[in-house]
Design an enzyme around this catalytic site. Structure first.
Site, short mmCIF file in Angstrom:
data_model
loop_
_atom_site.label_atom_id
_atom_site.label_comp_id
_atom_site.label_asym_id
_atom_site.label_seq_id
_atom_site.Cartn_x
_atom_site.Cartn_y
_atom_site.Cartn_z
N LEU A 1 -22.61 7.07 -29.28
CA LEU A 1 -21.15 7.17 -29.31
C LEU A 1 -20.53 6.10 -30.22
CD1 LEU A 1 -18.47 8.30 -28.01
CD2 LEU A 1 -18.75 6.51 -26.27
N HIS B 1 -3.34 -3.22 -15.59
CA HIS B 1 -4.21 -3.34 -16.76
C HIS B 1 -5.66 -3.56 -16.33
CE1 HIS B 1 -0.69 -3.26 -19.19
NE2 HIS B 1 -0.28 -4.48 -18.90
N ASP C 1 -1.93 5.01 -21.20
CA ASP C 1 -0.59 4.61 -20.78
C ASP C 1 -0.39 4.79 -19.27
OD1 ASP C 1 1.95 3.66 -21.15
OD2 ASP C 1 2.79 5.57 -21.78
C1 IPE Z 1 -0.52 0.90 -21.13
O1 IPE Z 1 0.10 0.77 -19.92
C2 IPE Z 1 -1.34 -0.30 -21.51
C3 IPE Z 1 -0.91 -1.11 -22.66
C4 IPE Z 1 0.07 -0.88 -23.51
C5 IPE Z 1 -1.68 -2.30 -22.86
P1 IPE Z 1 1.58 0.27 -19.89
O2 IPE Z 1 1.57 -1.21 -19.74
O3 IPE Z 1 2.34 0.80 -21.05
O4 IPE Z 1 2.12 0.91 -18.54
P2 IPE Z 1 3.57 1.50 -18.26
O5 IPE Z 1 3.88 2.48 -19.34
O6 IPE Z 1 4.51 0.36 -18.23
O7 IPE Z 1 3.42 2.15 -16.93
MG MG Z 2 3.61 2.38 -21.40
#
Ligand code: IPE
Ligand code: MG
Length: 227
Positions: A113, A19, A2
């Site tokens: 793994l 991402h 996250d």
């Molecule tokens: C996590 O990062 C990745 C996915 C859910 C794909 P976020 O996209 O939730 O990033 P924030 O929480 O908005 O910073």
């Molecule tokens: Mg998030």
């Protein structure tokens, strides 16, 4: 995993750049786990609730997933890593489903793994799905089934329960991840955003785990006696 969006936002970049960058953290994590002999690594990539995001972000994530399968699976295979995708994949497009099945088939007999990617996954879905599958095969268990009866029908029915749960990005919640399996797992929360989660940050999480006492309901004295 996250914090991708916030990582990007802080740099005045579009969320998708977060991402993209998060992939590096995943690569590092897989390598690290392989190197220190972790047997199972399960990462939460996309929850069943993430479909609610803006359509362009969802479609970026799907194409990123596809691209990663195309690019990385051979390397995983060469490193003896077994890949499994857990979650309801019936909602992915046919090409992605095919790529997932091919990647799983290619790496199925690897013994290093075990890497599990949770995609369109939810912990409650996992439990409910397992109950349905079990009852389809064993209707006679409807009123008598035990945890042991259910276990093999869960997504990771053949895996041991996780030792350590790590959540990056500052939130202190499970967000419907592996609800059943986390019953006795140690939790580690860090404010570090996923794209910034580097080797040092992961070492810190592991070393925190190493200092925990896992009593599984017993007392400290009992554990000392057992040594
Ligand atoms: C996590 O990062 C990745 C996915 C859910 C794909 P976020 O996209 O939730 O990033 P924030 O929480 O908005 O910073
Ligand atoms: Mg998030």
């Amino acid at each position: 995993m996250d914090g991708n969006g916030r990582w990007a936002k802080r740099r005045f970049l579009p969320r998708i750049m977060g991402h993209q960058r998060g992939v590096e953290s995943l690569r590092m994590t897989v390598r690290f786990c392989r190197d220190i002999g972790v047997e199972y690594l399960t990462v939460f990539a996309f929850s069943s609730e993430n479909w609610r995001r803006p359509a362009d972000e969802v479609s970026f994530l799907m194409s990123l997933f596809m691209k990663l399968l195309e690019r990385e699976v051979e390397g995983l295979h060469q490193n003896d890593i077994r890949l499994k995708v857990i979650g309801d994949r019936s909602h992915f497009d046919a090409k992605l489903q095919e790529a997932i099945s091919e990647a799983e088939a290619l790496t199925a007999s690897n013994t290093g793994l075990k890497l599990n990617i949770a995609a369109n996954y939810g912990g409650r879905w996992d439990v409910m799905h397992a109950v349905h599958e079990m009852l389809k095969e064993h209707p006679e268990l409807a009123t008598t089934f035990t945890e042991e009866n259910l276990q093999p029908y869960l997504c990771l029915g053949d895996a041991p329960e996780p030792d350590l749960f790590i959540r990056t990005g500052g939130e202190k919640r499970i967000s419907n991840f592996m609800l059943w399996q986390l019953a006795y797992t140690e939790f580690y929360f860090t404010d570090t955003l996923w794209p910034a989660f580097n080797r040092r940050a992961l070492e810190h999480a592991v070393s925190s785990y190493q200092h925990r006492e896992r009593r599984f309901g017993r007392t400290s004295d009992q554990l000392a006696g057992a040594k």
